[in-house]
Design a protein around this motif. Sequence first.
Motif: not given
Length: 505
Positions: A72-80, A88-93, A111-113
Amino acid sequence: MGEKVVAGRFDLSDRQLYRDKLRRCLTGLERLLAQKRFDRPQNLMGLEIELNLTGGDGMPKMLNAQVLERIASRDFQTELAMFNLEVNIAPHRLGGRVFDRLAEELRTSLAYADRKAGELDAGIVMIGILPTLDRDDLISSNLSDADRYALLNEQIVAARGEDFVLDIDGVERLSCTSKSIAPEAACTSVQLHLQVTPGRFADVWNAAQAVAAAQIAVGANSPFLFGRELWRESRPPLFQQSTDTRPPELQAQGVRPRTWFGERWISSARDLFEENLRFFPALLPICDEEDPLEVLDAGGVPKLAELVLHNGTIYRWNRPVYGIADGVPHLRVENRVLPAGPTITDVIANAAFYYGLVRALAEEPRPVWTRLPFEAAAANFDAACKHGIDARLQWPRRGRYGGLTRVDAVSLVRDELLPLAETGLDAWGVEPADRDLYLGVIEERCRRRANGASWQAATFHRALESGLSRQAALAATTRRYSRLMHLGDPVHTWPVGLPEPVPLG
């Protein structure tokens, strides 16, 4: 594969309309470039990692929808495929202790996943190709339940008009066919994004192409497919063959494959977008309502939706990306060369090596791509995929006489490329502690001639020597890999072999 598309069947007018929209998008991009509308440098980088789901036996688990529901996190999504996820990790400087911060974020996220997957008797494995995958796992019925995957599969199959042929001749040979693009799902990768200004884009892309072979040599992690030991990094030939829309006649005519290293150095970002239009027919001719030129005339920023979608169906190892953030357009180089894993430390070390190296090479007064023929860079890429850490590469000779010399990849990386990467990370403002820790991982791989692929192959052969069957040896290697991956020590420190006798399988 990530564009979210929903459409019915296409009629005969759709492709012509889409082609016209693509031309208008390219004109819109040209106008944006001419008007200097792009975001100024922010030293932004981003990271995506594709993952596998396995059971305690090391076999793939087709559970991504159920696992994602629990994460239940938008950082994770399906693949093929149903055994794939992507984080996906948010952009960093780039700067400071960015790599340590990235490593900590990834450890927390994975670890959470993994805990959530454990609720379904599954776990996360970060590896280029899961050694236990079987041909029966990679069929169209195991594609993720999303319109975009079914539609993409349908269009690629229709464009090819016959079965896909997989023929990879490595340590052993694999020769088989597939009725769908599902075998591509075996390839799990790391994507490294770097936002660049239009004026620097060509130099960064050229630098990334030049060092792709070195990235693979030190980072290879995909030696097995369907029970065969193939290339040390088998993802590139598998990806090309499993998405190849060309029947043999078109291949014989020299038509370019959609998974492509390229064929020349470039002078602007436009070169790549224009080539994508000129060489590759649309797979998903889905038109957006926006007219990009009308948006520009009104002072707005166009989405260039057709260009973005088309670009996403051409699988360059270094891909140009157009995006919009906070209403301002930007360009990114997406480096797609690396396999996932073996550990978070290894992934971050690969990233540090890449970001430092492209910065240094892009700023050299006499760039490497002016001294290295493009054909040599492409041949280097193939050699690194085949031989991994033991590859020999062509590289410009130092000194006044120039020309090319052939050198061991580990010597090239240790003697020439690591010092350049160090210079590049200093230029980004990365703290010496981060720089030395993660570049030190690359140096140790070179010193020991060890990476994920060499560990997998050596451990597999030890398992065979202990009396295990081939299938049992692959499963035991996968389970051991998963255990060491979660412990987190970099792969060059992993002991080869299984920790204890395993019952014969």
